[in-house]
Design a protein around this motif. Sequence first.
Motif, PDB file in Angstrom:
ATOM      1  N   ASP A 100       0.826  -1.207   0.000  1.00  0.00           N
ATOM      2  CA  ASP A 100       0.000   0.000   0.000  1.00  0.00           C
ATOM      3  C   ASP A 100       0.861   1.258   0.000  1.00  0.00           C
ATOM      4  O   ASP A 100       0.543   2.246  -0.659  1.00  0.00           O
ATOM      5  CB  ASP A 100      -0.909   0.032   1.244  1.00  0.00           C
ATOM      6  N   HIS A 101       1.948   1.202   0.773  1.00  0.00           N
ATOM      7  CA  HIS A 101       2.833   2.362   0.833  1.00  0.00           C
ATOM      8  C   HIS A 101       3.459   2.640  -0.528  1.00  0.00           C
ATOM      9  O   HIS A 101       3.580   3.796  -0.949  1.00  0.00           O
ATOM     10  CB  HIS A 101       3.928   2.155   1.883  1.00  0.00           C
ATOM     11  N   ARG A 103       2.168   1.803  -3.363  1.00  0.00           N
ATOM     12  CA  ARG A 103       1.096   2.287  -4.233  1.00  0.00           C
ATOM     13  C   ARG A 103       0.830   3.768  -3.963  1.00  0.00           C
ATOM     14  O   ARG A 103       0.627   4.559  -4.892  1.00  0.00           O
ATOM     15  CB  ARG A 103      -0.159   1.449  -3.966  1.00  0.00           C
ATOM     16  N   MET A 104       0.846   4.132  -2.666  1.00  0.00           N
ATOM     17  CA  MET A 104       0.673   5.543  -2.316  1.00  0.00           C
ATOM     18  C   MET A 104       1.766   6.389  -2.977  1.00  0.00           C
ATOM     19  O   MET A 104       1.488   7.436  -3.572  1.00  0.00           O
ATOM     20  CB  MET A 104       0.723   5.721  -0.804  1.00  0.00           C
TER      21      MET A 104
ATOM     22  N   TRP B   3      -7.039   7.807  -4.567  1.00  0.00           N
ATOM     23  CA  TRP B   3      -6.794   6.449  -4.085  1.00  0.00           C
ATOM     24  C   TRP B   3      -6.427   6.475  -2.611  1.00  0.00           C
ATOM     25  O   TRP B   3      -6.939   5.679  -1.810  1.00  0.00           O
ATOM     26  CB  TRP B   3      -5.661   5.787  -4.895  1.00  0.00           C
ATOM     27  N   LEU B   4      -5.530   7.372  -2.226  1.00  0.00           N
ATOM     28  CA  LEU B   4      -5.102   7.444  -0.827  1.00  0.00           C
ATOM     29  C   LEU B   4      -6.279   7.767   0.080  1.00  0.00           C
ATOM     30  O   LEU B   4      -6.453   7.142   1.135  1.00  0.00           O
ATOM     31  CB  LEU B   4      -4.013   8.512  -0.672  1.00  0.00           C
ATOM     32  N   ARG B   7      -8.291   4.728   0.378  1.00  0.00           N
ATOM     33  CA  ARG B   7      -7.613   3.701   1.167  1.00  0.00           C
ATOM     34  C   ARG B   7      -7.718   3.995   2.665  1.00  0.00           C
ATOM     35  O   ARG B   7      -7.864   3.097   3.485  1.00  0.00           O
ATOM     36  CB  ARG B   7      -6.139   3.615   0.737  1.00  0.00           C
TER      37      ARG B   7
END
Lengths: 296, 342
Positions: A100-101, A103-104, B3-4, B7
Motif C-alpha cells: 500500500d505504501h 502504491r501511495m 486512491w489514498l 484507502r
Amino acid sequence: MPNKQPPPVLQAEGLTKRYGRRTALSGVDLSVPAGRVIGLVGPNGAGKSTLLHLACGLIEPTSGTLRVLGSAPAAGPSHLARVGFVAQDTPVYGSFTVADHLRMGAKLNPGWDGALAERRIAQAGLNPDQRAGGLSGGQRAQLALTIAAAKRPDLLIFDEPAAALDPLARTGFLRNLLEFVAELGAAAVLSSHLLGDIERVCDHLVVLCASRVQLAGDVRDVLAAHRRLVAPRGALARPPAGIEVIWSEGAGEHDTAVVRGDAVPPAPFKAEPVSLEDILLAYMTRASGTTGEGTR
Amino acid sequence: MIWLTWRQFRVQTLVAAIALVLIAAYLVYLGMDIRDAHDAYRARCASRPADCPSALAQFRSDHESTLLFLAAGLQLIPIVIGTFWGAPLIARELETGTHRLVWNQSVTRRRWLAVKLAFVALAGAALTGAASALLTWAARPFDETTGDRFSRIMFGARDIAPVGYAVLAFALGTVVGLLLRRTLPAMAVTGVAFIVLQFAFPNMVRPHLIAPEKATLPMTAQAINGAQNMGSITGGAVIHGLAVPGSPGAWVSGISPFRTADGRTLSGARFDECLNSPQRTGADGKFGDTAVCLARLNLHVDVAYQPKSRYWAFQGLETAAYLLLAGLLTAFGLWRIRHRVS
C-alpha cells in the motif's frame, strides 16, 4: 558566479525560528554546495530537526530566508518532487501494508520509480503484504527510505533516521542510504548526534549547536584545518598568530588544545593530527560552554 | 490522491454504507406502516364522519413519539460525521507523525486537504441526504395531516437541511482537529460545539432568516384552549404553542406575554390568580376555568410567524447558511495548513 554551477543545496540567510519564547534557530547563515552527503551534527535540541523541517517546508521561519535547491522549500508539487524526506522515527501508516505504501508513492509522485522501489523492498527482505504496523524499527526505516528515494529526488533529507536502530540495523540502513544516493545521483542531508555515523557516511559537515552554526565545510578541509596542539601549561593563553583555540584542557604539565589554523606553530608548541570526532566535540563543547546551555 | 483518500477512508465508508442500509430498511418499513395507518384513518373517517376527530387524534399519537425520536436520531448523524470523520482527519496524522510522510510526497498540503475534504464531505452529504430523504418520505402522510414539518424540531430532520448540517459538522471537525492537533480533544470539542450550534441556530438565527409576519391574537377562551401550555418556571404570564388562525401550518417563532387592552404586560399576580383560583364556571376545554378567567381580562398576545408557504425558502436559506459557514471554515483550513502547521 557562472550560471552552469548548480544552486546550493541549502542556502540560509539570517534564518531564525522561535517557538514562543524558545529560540530553536538564531540567525543561521549557511551555504551547502551541491553534490555532497552533508552531515548535520549537534546535540539533542540543537535545532537540527527544526532546520530540516524548515528545509522540507513543514514549518516556516520566524525570520530570515532558506532556499532549497534554489527555491523556497515545498514551493509546489514540482519542488516537492525534488526533495525526499525521511522524518525522525520514520513514520508510516500502521494499517497500510508495505505494498500500500508503494502504491501511495506511485499515486502521489509523478516521477515514481516503481522498479527501484520493488527491488529495494525485496533486497531489504520486506514482505509486501505485511502491515507496516507490524514492522520492526529497522524494517520501517527501510520502508520510509524506499518511499523517499523512489520518487527520484535531487535531495534526500534524513532526520535522525538511524537513531532508534540497533547497530546492525543502523549499519544496513546507512549502507542502503549510500547506495540510494549513488544510484540517484542525489545530494543528501543527514542529521545525527551519533558522530560515528556521520564520519562513516558524510563528506560535508555542518555543526549546529545552541541554535547556531558552529562549523561548516567539507570533511577534508575541516580535517586539514584543525590539529591538536600540546603546549606547556599556560602557553595557550597567548596562542601563536594564525591559530584559534577551539577547546583546551590542562593535564599535568601540559595543556592540550584543538586549534584551527594553517600556520604550523614553533616550539614549544607541538602539533599533532586530530580525529574528526574530537574536532566536532571541541566545537560542541565550546558552544555549550559559552551559552551555558546546549540543550532545550 | 483519491486512491489514498479511499484507502484511508474505506472502513468508514463501509460502516456508513451498512448503517444506511439498516436505516433505510427501518424507514421503508415505517413508511409502509404509517401509510397503512393513514389509510385506516381515512377509511374510518369516510364510514363514520363523527369518528373523524378521534381517528385523527389516534393516528397522530400513534406516530408522534416515533417521529420525534427519529428527528432527534437524524440530528445525530451530522454529529457523528463531525466527530468521527472530521476531527481525526488531520489530527490523527499530526498525532502519529504521518503528516511528515504524506506531506513530503509530490502533492501540496493544500491539495491533499482539498481532495480529502471534498471526498469525505460528499460521502457525508450523501449519507445524511439519503437518510433525510427516506425519513421525509416515511413521514409524509403524518406531516400532511399535522402540518408539523415547519416546527422547530421536525424542520431540521426533513428534506435538504440535514445535508447542510452534515457538511458543516465535518468541516468544523476537520478545522478543530487542525487547530487542536489531538484526536480525542478535537472530537469532544467538535461534538460540543456542534450541539451548541444546533441549539442556537434554530432559536437565534432561523427566525430572522426572513422577516417574520406579525399578528395580534385576541385571547378568547377558545384561543387559550388551543394552546399547548401556559406559564413558565419564572412565573411569567406567558402562553406556548399557539397556532395562527388565518395561516395553518405556519411556524410561530415568537409569542409575547399576555398583554392587557392598553398594551401592558399582564402582571404575574393577576395571571397566578386565574391559574390557581379561577372562579368556578364549570367550563370544559383544555384549561377549563382558567381559560374563562383569562378571557374575561380582555387579553391579547403579539405573535411573530412564518407562513407555511415559506417552508422551502427556509430550507434553502438554512442549508445555504450552513454550507457557507462550512465553506469559510474550509477556506480557513486550507490557509492554515499551508502556513501554520507543525
